[in-house]
Design an enzyme around this catalytic site. Sequence first.
Site, short mmCIF file in Angstrom:
data_model
loop_
_atom_site.label_atom_id
_atom_site.label_comp_id
_atom_site.label_asym_id
_atom_site.label_seq_id
_atom_site.Cartn_x
_atom_site.Cartn_y
_atom_site.Cartn_z
CE1 TYR A 72 9.50 7.49 -3.22
CE2 TYR A 72 10.76 7.62 -5.25
CZ TYR A 72 9.95 6.92 -4.40
OH TYR A 72 9.58 5.64 -4.72
CE LYS A 124 0.37 3.51 9.77
NZ LYS A 124 -0.42 2.26 9.89
CG ASP A 159 -2.23 -0.02 7.84
OD1 ASP A 159 -2.99 0.92 7.50
OD2 ASP A 159 -2.07 -0.35 9.03
CG ASP A 168 7.41 3.38 -5.45
OD1 ASP A 168 7.38 3.13 -6.67
OD2 ASP A 168 8.26 2.90 -4.66
CG ASP A 198 5.37 -1.62 -8.32
OD1 ASP A 198 5.23 -0.71 -9.17
OD2 ASP A 198 6.45 -2.21 -8.13
#
Length: 363
Positions: free
Chosen positions: A145, A195, A227, A251, A255
């Site tokens: 970001y 990751k 993942d 992020d 959600d």
Amino acid sequence: MARSCSIAVLPGDGIGPEVMAEALKVLDAVEKKFDVTFARTHANVGGAGIDNEGKALPDTTVDICRASDAILFGSVGGPKWEFLPPDEQPERAALLPLRSIFGLYANLRPAIVFSSLTRASSLKEEVVSGGFDILVVRELTGGIYFSQPKGIEGEGRGRVGFDTLRYSVPEIERIAHVAFRAARERSGKLCSIDKANVLSSSVLWRETVTAVGKDYPEVELTHMYVDNAAMQLVRRPKQFDVLLCENMFGDILSDEAAMLTGSMGMLASASLNSSKFGLFEPAGGSAPDIAGKGVANPIAQILSAAMMLKYSLGQEQAAAAIEAAVAAILDKKIMTRDIATPGVKPVSTAAMGDAIVSEILAN
Ligand code: IPM
Ligand code: MG
């Protein structure tokens, strides 16, 4: 004399003002029950900032936030401002600078399935039965970001868009400490998401989180690729307690975790800096499609106010009273449209706020 706390109230756009009104009613009730008062200063943010002061984050708003003990934030954005260039849009031009100006690196996003709401979850009842409670700890001021360089270069079809993902050891350490402390107070289980099979930043993330873990022998630390975590969250959410994520993974997974609870209208969040100052906002967004209809669920805003009381204002008892009131009214089947289980007649935004207020005052 009652302790006085100052709050910057930033309702924003869409359902923001409606759900904020209910959270403010709840703070009135807290003033009646507990030895505390809240001095509230309202300020423009997001589309409301653009319309009234020409900027998504007006300087006056930043000054009001600086002069306050905490920021209670509604939500920003909507179709009216979508024609603006991306970096002037309410979400990007209000939230991201607020996070960086105030150094709000620690984002706490609890996803709680109340046992009375297991039927509202999008998962099969046997997967969520008895409810669950996951806390996503998301790094909020670094990673892809904010890292430089980023941009779009070149002309026409020759253009290239790029972002950079950087994390320093101190940035990883400080958010890891937040997550380990949270895990220690909860079930003692922390799963760090990365990751590391592909990204160098994740290799350093995993190594650093593991090193910080030596300070917390009582916490059981595991690591999971992002993942796989996305898959495990819908397969067997109850295996998780605290999830530690870098900015973008957090992020996305927050959600996903939020939606497992049945409605984005239930999710509170806290964004904290290192001196207990914070911004508290519902995670569900401005929901322009239902704005002004009196049907929005104010619980996320009300639980965000409870997090503000707990994390920034030192009012743990009042925070617990709000949380207990929310659980109690859900048990009484008082539900807004988004969470109403079959056979329940949904109540309005204001009626939900009133019910929570009465519950607080009655106990
Ligand atoms: C969030 C939002 C923001 C983010 C956007 C609106 C900038 O999605 O708070 O999760 O990506 O952090
Ligand atoms: Mg998001």
